[in-house]
Design a protein around this motif. Structure first.
Motif, PDB file in Angstrom:
ATOM      1  N   ILE A 111       0.847  -1.188   0.000  1.00 45.10           N
ATOM      2  CA  ILE A 111       0.000   0.000   0.000  1.00 45.10           C
ATOM      3  C   ILE A 111       0.887   1.244   0.000  1.00 45.10           C
ATOM      4  CG2 ILE A 111      -1.908  -1.160   1.175  1.00 45.10           C
ATOM      5  CD1 ILE A 111      -1.126   0.389   3.714  1.00 45.10           C
ATOM      6  N   PRO A 112       0.394   2.350  -0.578  1.00 44.75           N
ATOM      7  CA  PRO A 112       1.218   3.560  -0.677  1.00 44.75           C
ATOM      8  C   PRO A 112       1.163   4.443   0.559  1.00 44.75           C
ATOM      9  CG  PRO A 112      -0.826   3.873  -1.870  1.00 44.75           C
ATOM     10  CD  PRO A 112      -0.846   2.450  -1.365  1.00 44.75           C
ATOM     11  N   SER A 113       0.207   4.206   1.460  1.00 47.74           N
ATOM     12  CA  SER A 113       0.056   5.120   2.585  1.00 47.74           C
ATOM     13  C   SER A 113      -0.752   4.464   3.694  1.00 47.74           C
ATOM     14  CB  SER A 113      -0.666   6.402   2.130  1.00 47.74           C
ATOM     15  OG  SER A 113      -1.038   7.209   3.236  1.00 47.74           O
ATOM     16  N   ILE A 114      -0.524   4.900   4.926  1.00 43.13           N
ATOM     17  CA  ILE A 114      -1.399   4.521   6.035  1.00 43.13           C
ATOM     18  C   ILE A 114      -1.947   5.780   6.701  1.00 43.13           C
ATOM     19  CG2 ILE A 114      -0.344   2.282   6.514  1.00 43.13           C
ATOM     20  CD1 ILE A 114       1.287   3.634   8.718  1.00 43.13           C
ATOM     21  N   LYS A 115      -1.956   6.885   5.954  1.00 45.34           N
ATOM     22  CA  LYS A 115      -2.349   8.158   6.535  1.00 45.34           C
ATOM     23  C   LYS A 115      -3.851   8.357   6.590  1.00 45.34           C
ATOM     24  CE  LYS A 115       0.516  10.530   3.855  1.00 45.34           C
ATOM     25  NZ  LYS A 115       1.279  11.628   3.235  1.00 45.34           N
ATOM     26  N   ASN A 116      -4.623   7.606   5.800  1.00 47.45           N
ATOM     27  CA  ASN A 116      -6.062   7.835   5.817  1.00 47.45           C
ATOM     28  C   ASN A 116      -6.825   6.570   6.158  1.00 47.45           C
ATOM     29  OD1 ASN A 116      -7.135   6.399   3.366  1.00 47.45           O
ATOM     30  ND2 ASN A 116      -5.660   7.717   2.334  1.00 47.45           N
ATOM     31  N   SER A 117      -8.058   6.757   6.653  1.00 48.72           N
ATOM     32  CA  SER A 117      -8.813   5.622   7.149  1.00 48.72           C
ATOM     33  C   SER A 117      -9.435   4.788   6.045  1.00 48.72           C
ATOM     34  CB  SER A 117      -9.908   6.094   8.114  1.00 48.72           C
ATOM     35  OG  SER A 117     -10.741   7.059   7.515  1.00 48.72           O
ATOM     36  N   SER A 118      -9.432   5.255   4.790  1.00 44.01           N
ATOM     37  CA  SER A 118      -9.865   4.390   3.698  1.00 44.01           C
ATOM     38  C   SER A 118      -8.913   3.214   3.585  1.00 44.01           C
ATOM     39  CB  SER A 118      -9.894   5.161   2.370  1.00 44.01           C
ATOM     40  OG  SER A 118     -11.092   5.875   2.237  1.00 44.01           O
ATOM     41  N   PHE A 119      -7.626   3.470   3.664  1.00 46.52           N
ATOM     42  CA  PHE A 119      -6.663   2.381   3.607  1.00 46.52           C
ATOM     43  C   PHE A 119      -6.723   1.525   4.872  1.00 46.52           C
ATOM     44  CE2 PHE A 119      -4.108   4.713   0.229  1.00 46.52           C
ATOM     45  CZ  PHE A 119      -4.459   3.808  -0.759  1.00 46.52           C
ATOM     46  N   TYR A 120      -7.074   2.132   5.998  1.00 41.31           N
ATOM     47  CA  TYR A 120      -7.237   1.322   7.204  1.00 41.31           C
ATOM     48  C   TYR A 120      -8.348   0.290   6.994  1.00 41.31           C
ATOM     49  CZ  TYR A 120      -8.830  -0.323  11.678  1.00 41.31           C
ATOM     50  OH  TYR A 120      -9.238  -1.159  12.685  1.00 41.31           O
ATOM     51  N   ARG A 121      -9.488   0.744   6.481  1.00 42.81           N
ATOM     52  CA  ARG A 121     -10.610  -0.180   6.258  1.00 42.81           C
ATOM     53  C   ARG A 121     -10.247  -1.228   5.211  1.00 42.81           C
ATOM     54  NH1 ARG A 121     -13.933   4.874   5.933  1.00 42.81           N
ATOM     55  NH2 ARG A 121     -14.736   5.272   8.023  1.00 42.81           N
ATOM     56  N   TYR A 122      -9.505  -0.809   4.210  1.00 42.47           N
ATOM     57  CA  TYR A 122      -9.065  -1.724   3.146  1.00 42.47           C
ATOM     58  C   TYR A 122      -8.158  -2.819   3.719  1.00 42.47           C
ATOM     59  CZ  TYR A 122      -5.976  -2.903  -0.859  1.00 42.47           C
ATOM     60  OH  TYR A 122      -5.205  -3.540  -1.815  1.00 42.47           O
ATOM     61  N   VAL A 123      -7.180  -2.420   4.524  1.00 45.34           N
ATOM     62  CA  VAL A 123      -6.279  -3.396   5.154  1.00 45.34           C
ATOM     63  C   VAL A 123      -7.054  -4.276   6.128  1.00 45.34           C
ATOM     64  CG1 VAL A 123      -4.292  -3.664   6.689  1.00 45.34           C
ATOM     65  CG2 VAL A 123      -4.229  -1.962   4.858  1.00 45.34           C
ATOM     66  N   VAL A 132     -17.690  10.656  -0.658  1.00 40.70           N
ATOM     67  CA  VAL A 132     -17.793   9.395  -1.404  1.00 40.70           C
ATOM     68  C   VAL A 132     -17.201   8.290  -0.555  1.00 40.70           C
ATOM     69  CG1 VAL A 132     -17.013   8.106  -3.430  1.00 40.70           C
ATOM     70  CG2 VAL A 132     -17.707  10.501  -3.666  1.00 40.70           C
ATOM     71  N   GLN A 133     -17.989   7.241  -0.351  1.00 38.98           N
ATOM     72  CA  GLN A 133     -17.512   6.076   0.397  1.00 38.98           C
ATOM     73  C   GLN A 133     -17.142   4.978  -0.599  1.00 38.98           C
ATOM     74  OE1 GLN A 133     -20.052   2.857   2.218  1.00 38.98           O
ATOM     75  NE2 GLN A 133     -19.689   4.134   4.026  1.00 38.98           N
ATOM     76  N   PRO A 134     -15.880   4.554  -0.643  1.00 38.50           N
ATOM     77  CA  PRO A 134     -15.434   3.586  -1.654  1.00 38.50           C
ATOM     78  C   PRO A 134     -15.560   2.112  -1.264  1.00 38.50           C
ATOM     79  CG  PRO A 134     -13.546   4.476  -0.505  1.00 38.50           C
ATOM     80  CD  PRO A 134     -14.747   5.159   0.074  1.00 38.50           C
ATOM     81  N   ASN A 135     -16.267   1.788  -0.193  1.00 31.88           N
ATOM     82  CA  ASN A 135     -16.443   0.387   0.222  1.00 31.88           C
ATOM     83  C   ASN A 135     -15.091  -0.324   0.355  1.00 31.88           C
ATOM     84  OD1 ASN A 135     -19.243   0.732   0.190  1.00 31.88           O
ATOM     85  ND2 ASN A 135     -19.395   0.114  -1.952  1.00 31.88           N
ATOM     86  N   ALA A 136     -14.188   0.309   1.093  1.00 30.50           N
ATOM     87  CA  ALA A 136     -12.802  -0.158   1.170  1.00 30.50           C
ATOM     88  C   ALA A 136     -12.665  -1.524   1.845  1.00 30.50           C
ATOM     89  CB  ALA A 136     -11.954   0.879   1.898  1.00 30.50           C
ATOM     90  N   HIS A 137     -13.442  -1.779   2.892  1.00 34.15           N
ATOM     91  CA  HIS A 137     -13.336  -3.069   3.581  1.00 34.15           C
ATOM     92  C   HIS A 137     -13.699  -4.203   2.631  1.00 34.15           C
ATOM     93  CE1 HIS A 137     -14.494  -6.437   6.211  1.00 34.15           C
ATOM     94  NE2 HIS A 137     -13.652  -5.917   7.106  1.00 34.15           N
ATOM     95  N   ASP A 138     -14.780  -4.041   1.894  1.00 42.97           N
ATOM     96  CA  ASP A 138     -15.200  -5.070   0.940  1.00 42.97           C
ATOM     97  C   ASP A 138     -14.151  -5.252  -0.152  1.00 42.97           C
ATOM     98  OD1 ASP A 138     -17.009  -6.995  -0.096  1.00 42.97           O
ATOM     99  OD2 ASP A 138     -17.753  -5.542  -1.543  1.00 42.97           O
ATOM    100  N   MET A 139     -13.517  -4.160  -0.549  1.00 44.69           N
ATOM    101  CA  MET A 139     -12.467  -4.237  -1.563  1.00 44.69           C
ATOM    102  C   MET A 139     -11.313  -5.124  -1.090  1.00 44.69           C
ATOM    103  SD  MET A 139     -10.544  -1.021  -3.420  1.00 44.69           S
ATOM    104  CE  MET A 139     -12.007  -0.008  -3.232  1.00 44.69           C
ATOM    105  N   GLY A 140     -10.885  -4.909   0.164  1.00 47.32           N
ATOM    106  CA  GLY A 140      -9.819  -5.734   0.715  1.00 47.32           C
ATOM    107  C   GLY A 140     -10.224  -7.192   0.821  1.00 47.32           C
ATOM    108  N   TRP A 141     -11.441  -7.434   1.292  1.00 43.21           N
ATOM    109  CA  TRP A 141     -11.933  -8.810   1.440  1.00 43.21           C
ATOM    110  C   TRP A 141     -11.997  -9.512   0.087  1.00 43.21           C
ATOM    111  CZ3 TRP A 141     -13.764 -11.462   5.906  1.00 43.21           C
ATOM    112  CH2 TRP A 141     -14.358 -12.702   5.640  1.00 43.21           C
TER     113      TRP A 141
END
Length: 325
Positions: A63-75, A284-293
């Protein structure tokens, strides 16, 4: 392993399955095995197990960053998925495509079960490696032209939906904030979609200001100042992230501008701050958790020898409407 099996009153195979295939072991038995293992400091030799089975149970993700919570949900989505199937996740940060290349080469050297990447912009040498390997590859946050498989959503469609949302509020003087320089397509694809939507509506498509991605909250005041100079009667500002949007809201407070009465503000990402700030951010909510799953699921299905029904999974998005716009 033999000692743990004897102490727990189970077979060595049950001990192995408790770590590698938890779904094959009754929960009470699995918990007893794990407790005995913990009491005696036992850690399974995954390298030996992978060598014996010919298959790794580790997935590598970059991943390129851990600065935002979209990536947190994705991880979190990736972690939840690997845990549910007895796999492990190794995560590495790569701020540049060169660093990403090093990470990919390292993961291939470790013989991981799959590699999950963010975006589809890679060094030519990385593309060459990815095309030649038999390891499952999933590119995320994108749905176009994957090297192997992809999970994400249509950024252009999300941009159009956000514009339509503010238009439905009767707002017409719409400013757009984007990122300057070499940035990911998940940012650069938004501006053409914004301009197209504005032109279709017969509105000005040129109320645009680009900021530095590294500026964070500080990008908000400078963007607002620039857009206000372009149109002193500007009614709404669309921001590249909720962080920038929060910066605009803070600047409105310093100026004595009520949000959304004087200026409406919208963000992107649905970070934690979007629901905690006052007023709450439309975003805009990108459904990051589902993306990671789903990314992990694609890897696991391929590792199990299952033919993928689809190699591109669109996890969609949602425009979350709150008080800011």
């Amino acid at each position: 392993m033999q000692f743990v099996a004897k102490a727990a009153g189970v077979s060595p195979m049950t001990v192995s399955n408790s770590f590698r295939h938890p779904e094959r072991v009754q929960e009470e038995t699995r918990l007893r095995v794990l407790q005995v293992a913990a009491d005696h400091g036992y850690v399974p030799n995954r390298a030996a197990g992978d060598l014996a089975s010919g298959q790794s149970r580790v997935i590598g993700a970059v991943i390129p960053s851990i600065k935002n919570s979209s990536f947190y949900r994705y991880v979190r989505g990736m972690q939840d998925a690997v845990a549910a199937h007895g796999y492990e996740l190794i995560l590495t940060l790569a701020d540049t495509t060169v660093q990403e290349h090093v990470a990919v080469a390292t993961f291939l050297g470790l013989r991981v079960a799959g590699i999950i990447l963010v975006g589809n912009e890679h060094e030519p040498a990385t593309i060459d490696l990815l095309r030649k390997t038999s390891v499952p590859i999933v590119e995320t946050w994108v749905i176009h032209d994957p090297i192997d498989m992809a999970v994400g959503y249509c950024v252009a469609a999300a941009t159009r939906a956000l514009v339509e949302t503010v238009l439905s509020r009767g707002l017409r003087r719409i400013g757009f904030v984007g990122y300057a320089g070499e940035v990911s397509r998940r940012f650069t694809e938004r501006l053409p979609a914004f301009r197209e939507s504005m032109e279709t509506a017969g509105l000005r498509p040129d109320l645009v200001h680009l900021v530095d991605e590294a500026d964070g909250f500080g990008a908000g005041p400078s963007a607002l100042e620039a857009l206000h100079r372009l149109d002193p009667a500007i009614e709404v500002v669309l921001c590249p992230t909720d962080i920038v949007a929060a910066g605009v809201v803070f600047e409105c407070g310093r100026r004595g501008w009520a949000v959304p009465e004087r200026l409406a503000v919208a963000g992107w990402g649905d970070y934690e701050i979007a629901s905690e700030i006052t007023p709450g951010l439309t975003t805009v909510q990108p459904n990051a958790h589902d993306m990671g799953w789903q990314a992990v699921t694609l890897v696991l299905n391929r590792a199990a020898g299952e033919a993928a029904a689809e190699t591109v999974v669109d996890t969609g998005f949602a425009v979350v409407c709150r008080a800011s716009a």
